[in-house]
Scaffold this motif. Structure first.
Motif, PDB file in Angstrom:
ATOM      1  N   ALA A  27       0.644  -1.056   0.025  1.00 22.66           N
ATOM      2  CA  ALA A  27       0.447   0.220  -0.197  1.00 22.66           C
ATOM      3  C   ALA A  27       0.615   1.056  -0.487  1.00 22.66           C
ATOM      4  N   VAL A  28       1.897   1.373   0.499  1.00 21.71           N
ATOM      5  CA  VAL A  28       2.997   2.075   0.899  1.00 21.71           C
ATOM      6  C   VAL A  28       3.993   1.572  -0.256  1.00 21.71           C
ATOM      7  N   PRO A  29       4.719   1.412  -1.226  1.00 22.79           N
ATOM      8  CA  PRO A  29       5.612   1.320  -1.266  1.00 22.79           C
ATOM      9  C   PRO A  29       7.096   2.824  -1.198  1.00 22.79           C
ATOM     10  N   GLY A  30       8.236   1.770  -1.403  1.00 26.87           N
ATOM     11  CA  GLY A  30       9.342   2.595  -1.309  1.00 26.87           C
ATOM     12  C   GLY A  30       9.942   2.961   0.435  1.00 26.87           C
ATOM     13  N   ILE A  31       8.995   2.515   0.888  1.00 31.68           N
ATOM     14  CA  ILE A  31       9.515   2.685   2.570  1.00 31.68           C
ATOM     15  C   ILE A  31       9.837   2.492   3.315  1.00 31.68           C
ATOM     16  N   VAL A  32      11.453   3.075   3.293  1.00 31.04           N
ATOM     17  CA  VAL A  32      12.622   2.926   4.491  1.00 31.04           C
ATOM     18  C   VAL A  32      13.380   3.319   5.342  1.00 31.04           C
ATOM     19  N   ILE A  33      13.435   2.511   6.488  1.00 29.41           N
ATOM     20  CA  ILE A  33      13.764   3.057   7.344  1.00 29.41           C
ATOM     21  C   ILE A  33      15.134   2.936   7.838  1.00 29.41           C
ATOM     22  N   ASP A  34      16.074   3.880   8.083  1.00 28.46           N
ATOM     23  CA  ASP A  34      17.222   3.562   7.993  1.00 28.46           C
ATOM     24  C   ASP A  34      17.453   3.589   9.658  1.00 28.46           C
ATOM     25  N   THR A  35      18.296   1.904  10.496  1.00 23.40           N
ATOM     26  CA  THR A  35      18.313   1.813  11.139  1.00 23.40           C
ATOM     27  C   THR A  35      19.085   2.973  11.849  1.00 23.40           C
ATOM     28  N   ALA A  36      20.697   3.023  11.682  1.00 26.07           N
ATOM     29  CA  ALA A  36      21.353   3.552  11.228  1.00 26.07           C
ATOM     30  C   ALA A  36      21.775   5.611  11.506  1.00 26.07           C
ATOM     31  N   SER A  37      20.660   5.809  11.095  1.00 29.26           N
ATOM     32  CA  SER A  37      20.293   6.874  10.892  1.00 29.26           C
ATOM     33  C   SER A  37      20.291   8.066  12.373  1.00 29.26           C
ATOM     34  N   THR A  38      20.263   8.634  12.500  1.00 27.99           N
ATOM     35  CA  THR A  38      20.485   9.680  14.430  1.00 27.99           C
ATOM     36  C   THR A  38      18.972  10.170  13.606  1.00 27.99           C
ATOM     37  N   VAL A  39      18.081  10.175  12.724  1.00 29.12           N
ATOM     38  CA  VAL A  39      16.602  10.938  12.664  1.00 29.12           C
ATOM     39  C   VAL A  39      15.472   9.642  13.282  1.00 29.12           C
ATOM     40  N   PRO A  40      14.763  10.204  13.847  1.00 29.28           N
ATOM     41  CA  PRO A  40      14.309   9.491  14.502  1.00 29.28           C
ATOM     42  C   PRO A  40      13.297   8.486  14.025  1.00 29.28           C
ATOM     43  N   PRO A  41      13.065   7.038  14.281  1.00 25.56           N
ATOM     44  CA  PRO A  41      11.888   6.023  13.386  1.00 25.56           C
ATOM     45  C   PRO A  41      11.527   6.902  12.134  1.00 25.56           C
ATOM     46  N   PHE A  42      10.081   7.612  13.627  1.00 24.96           N
ATOM     47  CA  PHE A  42       9.198   7.815  13.086  1.00 24.96           C
ATOM     48  C   PHE A  42       8.804   9.456  12.637  1.00 24.96           C
ATOM     49  N   GLU A  43      10.124   9.825  12.360  1.00 28.17           N
ATOM     50  CA  GLU A  43      10.603  11.286  11.295  1.00 28.17           C
ATOM     51  C   GLU A  43      11.238  11.063   9.930  1.00 28.17           C
ATOM     52  N   GLN A  44      11.348   9.361  10.073  1.00 29.47           N
ATOM     53  CA  GLN A  44      11.672   8.762   8.583  1.00 29.47           C
ATOM     54  C   GLN A  44      10.562   8.455   8.250  1.00 29.47           C
ATOM     55  N   LEU A  45       9.414   8.036   8.554  1.00 29.84           N
ATOM     56  CA  LEU A  45       8.659   6.776   7.767  1.00 29.84           C
ATOM     57  C   LEU A  45       7.602   8.576   8.451  1.00 29.84           C
ATOM     58  N   ARG A  46       7.017   9.457   8.979  1.00 30.76           N
ATOM     59  CA  ARG A  46       6.636  10.679   8.750  1.00 30.76           C
ATOM     60  C   ARG A  46       7.198  11.967   7.474  1.00 30.76           C
TER      61      ARG A  46
END
Length: 150
Positions: free
Chosen positions: A9-28
């Motif tokens: 339903a939402v293709p292309g979503i990737v969460i970078d666990t090594a990023s300093t950006v919080p996961p909720f912000e990456q997803l948002r």
């Protein structure tokens, strides 16, 4: 391995666990971009919170926070048990920004301000993430929180 259901339903979503950006912000940010780019069109049903959380390897509260912030921004609407959907208000918000930009350009021209200076003014305003409302004395942060300027 990531499941397929929600990510279809939402293709292309990737969460970078090594990023300093919080996961909720990456997803948002990724969902907001897809909505603004019309990859997710008005009326598209977003995956249930738990399903998307499982598929992305995130906590349900992380996805819930993302959905809340998208709803506060007017990009999605939640219809109870029916789920969360891309809102028409997001498209209306973009049109509102276009009208404000046209009005700003007219003011800039009428005052004889150099266009490069006008762009620097806008960039500075965007960088600070705050603006003074027309009512005066109150500012709204880029995250939708209102604080008293008095």
């Amino acid at each position: 391995m990531v499941g397929r259901g929600a990510l279809d339903a939402v293709p292309g979503i990737v969460i970078d666990t090594a990023s300093t950006v919080p996961p909720f912000e990456q997803l948002r940010a990724q969902l907001a971009r897809q909505i603004q780019d019309h990859a997710l069109v008005v009326g598209t049903r977003l995956p249930p919170i738990r399903q998307l959380a499982t598929d992305l390897g995130l906590a349900a509260n992380t996805v819930a926070r993302t959905y809340r912030e998208l709803e506060e921004a007017g990009l999605i609407e939640t219809r109870g048990r029916a789920g969360s959907f891309v809102s028409a208000a997001g498209a209306q918000g973009r049109e509102r920004v276009r009208r404000a930009a046209a009005e700003y350009a007219a003011v800039v021209a009428s005052l004889g301000i150099d266009p490069d200076e006008a762009i620097r003014i806008v960039q500075a305003a965007l960088t600070t993430g705050t603006r003074t409302s027309a009512g005066g004395g109150r500012t709204t942060s880029g995250k939708g929180r209102t604080t008293s300027g008095k």
